[in-house]
Design an enzyme around this catalytic site. Structure first.
Site, short mmCIF file in Angstrom:
data_model
loop_
_atom_site.label_atom_id
_atom_site.label_comp_id
_atom_site.label_asym_id
_atom_site.label_seq_id
_atom_site.Cartn_x
_atom_site.Cartn_y
_atom_site.Cartn_z
N HIS A 124 0.83 -1.20 0.00
CA HIS A 124 0.00 0.00 0.00
C HIS A 124 0.86 1.25 0.00
O HIS A 124 0.38 2.34 0.30
CB HIS A 124 -0.93 -0.01 1.21
N LYS A 131 33.61 9.00 11.65
CA LYS A 131 33.88 8.88 13.10
C LYS A 131 34.98 9.85 13.52
O LYS A 131 34.88 10.54 14.51
CB LYS A 131 34.36 7.46 13.42
#
Ligand code: G6Q
Length: 545
Positions: free
Chosen positions: A391, A511
Site C-alpha cells: 500500500h 567517526k
C-alpha cells in the site's frame, strides 16, 4: 597473512563474457513467454532442501543461465574460498583476521583451528556461561542491588552489536518470556535512551553493554548515561553496578575501566565481525528472552545452512544460487537495488539487519588486490514487511521505470492463528509475485471495458523478477537457517566480485571527523577550519543550541 589467490580480472573471464552474450538473448524475453515455452520451468528452477522451498522460476533466467552462473562461481574459486573461510584462514586480509562466524554454531566436539588453537571449545565455554547466567535471570535468581529480581533487560550497543540481537528478539518474540521487558538502545540521541527507559525501574533493570571494542562513542555515551541513571535510582552506591551491568566485549581492559566486573563479562573473538556476531555472546539479551534451549535450536539452524553451503553443488546450493541470481541482475541487468520483503510482522527488523549485513559487507569499490573495480559491487538493500509495502511503494516496483528484483519470504503456518488472517496474508504474498511476473496486457485491460485513455495507466508490463523463499513456520531453528542463507549469499557475491566482505573502513572517516567537531560545538572560541558549508552549519548550530 593469507594473500588473495592469483586472480583473473572478472570482466575479462571467458565465463563472464559467456554471460554477457547470454544476457543479450535473455534480456528481450518476457516471463510470460518463458513460462509458456517451458511447462517444467517452475519445477526446474527451484531448490527444495532443509525444509526451505526457494522458487526462482519467476526470475529472468533459464537453466542455461544457471549453468553459466555456476561456471562463473567455479572459475572465481567459490569452492576454495568457502573452504578457506571454514578452515579459519585469514581471508579478511586488510585486518589480517580469520572469518569464523561459522565456528559460533559449530557443535561441541568439532574442531576449527585459528593460529594453531581449536576455537570451538572456547565458543562452548562462553555459551555455557551465557546459559547459566540467562537461566539465573529468567528464574529470578539474579537479584538487583536491592534484592529484587530483574524484570527488564536493556541492550546497549550499535551497528553489529544492536541490529542482530534486536532483529532476532523481534523475530522470536513469540517464544520469549513475556514477563521480561527487553529493550535496545543504540542511538547516541538522548531520545533513544530516555524513551526506552522511561517506564523502567532501576531496581529491576539489567543493562547489557555490547561492544566488541568497548570504545564506540555512541555505546559508551549510552553506557555512562545508564550508569548514572542506575546510581541515581539506587542511592549512589557504586557496588550496585556489579548487579545491574554486564558486558559483552573482546576488550577486558576497557570493561574493567568502566567498572564492570570481568566475572560479568562475556567474551568473543576478533574473528567474529560485528555484523556477523549476534549468535555469539552479543545475543545474550536474546538468550535471556527466549532461553538457552531455543538459542541452541537457532544455532543448530545456522549450522545446518553452513553445512549445506559447504557441501552442496552450487546449482542446488541455496545461498550460492541466491547470490548468483543477485549477480545476474546487479552486473548484467544493471539493477541497483534489491528489495527484501518478509511476509511476517515478527520479521519487521529483518531488512534493516540485512541492510547492514549486505551493504557493509559488499559495499566496496576496491578489490582484494587493491585495484578499483570496473564493475558494480553490493546492491542497495531495502524493504519492509508485507503487506504494508503493497500500500506504499510497490506501485513503483509494478509500474515504475526501475528494475527491482525482490525476495519474498513467507511461512506456511502463522504463529498466532486468528481467523483467516494468515490465508489473507499469504494470498497477498502469492498474488504479488504473480502480478509482478505476468502483469496485465493492454488487451486484457481494454477487454475489461476500461476507457481507452486509462488503458496505458492500468496496464502492467510484468516481467518483474522475484525469488520466493518459503519455510514451514518461523521458529528459532528456521530463523538461524534464514540468516545463514543471507550471510552466505553475501559471501558468494563478495567472492565473485573479488572484494573483502569482512572489513568496513568506510565508517572510519565520519567517526574521526565527529571526534574533531565535538569540542567545537560547545566552545565557541575553537576556530573552525572546515569547508565553508560545514563551518556555516556549525556556526548556525552554536548560535541556536
Ligand atoms: C559491523 C561493524 C559495526 C560495529 C559497530 C559497533 O560489522 O563493525 O557495525 O558492529 O560499530 O562496534 P562495537 O561492537 O565495537 O561497539
Amino acid at each position: 597473512m593469507t594473500t588473495s589467490t592469483k586472480h583473473q580480472h572478472l570482466t575479462k573471464m571467458p565465463q563472464w563474457k559467456a554471460l554477457q552474450d547470454h544476457f543479450e538473448q535473455i534480456e528481450p524475453q518476457h516471463l510470460r513467454q518463458m513460462f509458456a515455452d517451458d511447462p517444467d520451468r517452475a519445477t526446474n528452477l527451484r531448490i527444495e532442501d532443509l525444509d526451505i522451498l526457494m522458487d526462482f522460476s519467476k526470475n529472468r533466467l533459464t537453466g542455461r543461465t544457471v549453468e553459466l552462473l555456476v561456471e562463473l562461481a567455479e572459475a572465481c574459486g567459490l569452492r576454495e574460498r568457502i573452504d578457506a573461510m571454514f578452515s579459519g584462514q585469514k581471508i579478511n586480509i586488510t585486518e589480517d583476521r580469520a572469518v569464523l562466524h561459522v565456528a559460533l554454531r559449530a557443535p561441541r566436539g568439532e574442531s576449527i583451528m585459528v593460529d594453531g588453537k581449536d576455537v570451538v571449545p572456547e565458543v562452548h565455554d562462553v555459551l555455557d556461561r551465557m546459559s547459566s547466567f540467562s537461566e539465573k535471570v529468567r528464574a529470578g535468581d539474579w537479584k538487583g542491588h536491592t534484592g529484587k529480581a530483574i524484570d527488564s533487560i536493556v541492550n546497549i550497543g550499535i551497528g553489529g552489536s544492536d541490529l542482530g540481537p534486536e532483529m532476532a528478539y523481534e523475530a522470536l518474540k513469540f517464544y520469549s518470556d513475556r514477563n521480561l521487558k527487553v529493550r535496545f538502545v543504540s542511538n547516541v540521541d538522548a531520545n533513544d535512551f530516555v524513551e526506552k527507559t522511561r517506564d523502567l525501574d532501576p531496581e529491576t533493570t539489567l543493562f547489557i553493554v555490547c561492544s566488541k571494542t568497548f570504545t564506540t562513542l555512541e555505546t559508551m555515551a549510552n553506557a555512562h548515561t545508564a550508569r548514572d541513571w542506575t546510581l541515581k535510582g539506587l542511592g549512589g552506591d557504586e557496588t550496585a553496578i556489579a548487579r545491574h551491568f554486564v558486558a559483552v566485549s573482546t576488550n577486558a581492559d576497557e570493561v574493567k575501566k568502566f567498572g564492570i566486573d570481568t566475572d560479568n563479562m562475556f567474551g568473543f573473538w576478533d574473528w567474529v565481525g560485528g555484523r556477523y556476531s549476534y549468535d555469539s555472546a552479543i545475543g545474550l539479551s536474546l538468550m535471556i528472552a527466549i532461553g538457552p534451549d531455543r538459542f541452541q535450536e537457532m544455532l543448530a539452524g545456522f549450522h545446518e545452512m553452513d553445512e549445506h553451503f559447504r557441501k552442496t553443488p552450487f546449482e542446488r546450493n541455496l545461498p550460492a544460487m541466491l547470490g548468483l541470481i543477485g549477480i545476474w541482475y546487479n552486473n548484467f541487468f544493471g539493477a541497483e537495488t534489491v528489495s527484501i520483503l518478509p511476509y511476517d510482522q515478527y520479521l519487521n527488523r529483518l531488512t534493516a539487519y540485512f541492510q547492514q549485513l549486505d551493504m557493509e559487507s559488499d559495499g566496496k569499490h576496491v578489490d582484494l588486490d587493491g585495484n578499483i573495480v570496473d564493475y558494480q559491487t553490493g546492491p542497495i538493500v531495502w524493504g519492509q514487511p508485507g503487506t504494508n509495502g503493497q500500500h506504499a511503494y510497490y506501485q513503483l516496483i509494478h509500474q515504475g521505470t526501475k528494475l527491482i528484483p525482490c525476495d519474498f519470504i513467507g511461512f506456511c503456518k502463522g504463529l498466532n492463528p486468528l481467523g483467516n488472517h494468515h490465508d489473507l496474508l499469504m494470498a497477498n504474498f502469492f498474488a504479488q509475485t504473480e502480478a509482478l511476473a505476468f502483469g496485465k496486457t493492454s488487451e486484457e485491460v481494454a477487454a475489461e471495458g476500461v476507457p481507452a485513455f486509462q488503458v496505458p495507466h492500468r496496464t502492467f508490463t510484468g516481467n518483474h523478477p522475484t525469488t520466493t523463499i518459503m519455510m514451514k513456520e518461523l521458529t528459532p531453528h528456521t530463523l538461524g537457517k534464514l540468516i545463514a542463507l543471507y550471510e552466505h549469499k553475501i559471501f558468494t557475491q563478495g567472492t565473485i566480485w573479488h572484494i573483502n566482505s569482512f572489513d568496513q573502513w568506510g565508517v572510519e572517516l565520519g567517526k574521526k571527523l565527529a571526534q574533531k567537531i565535538i569540542p567545537q560545538l560547545s566552545d565557541s572560541s575553537e576556530v573552525l577550519e572546515h569547508d565553508g558549508s560545514t563551518n556555516q552549519l556549525i556556526e548556525y548550530y552554536r548560535d541556536n543550541r
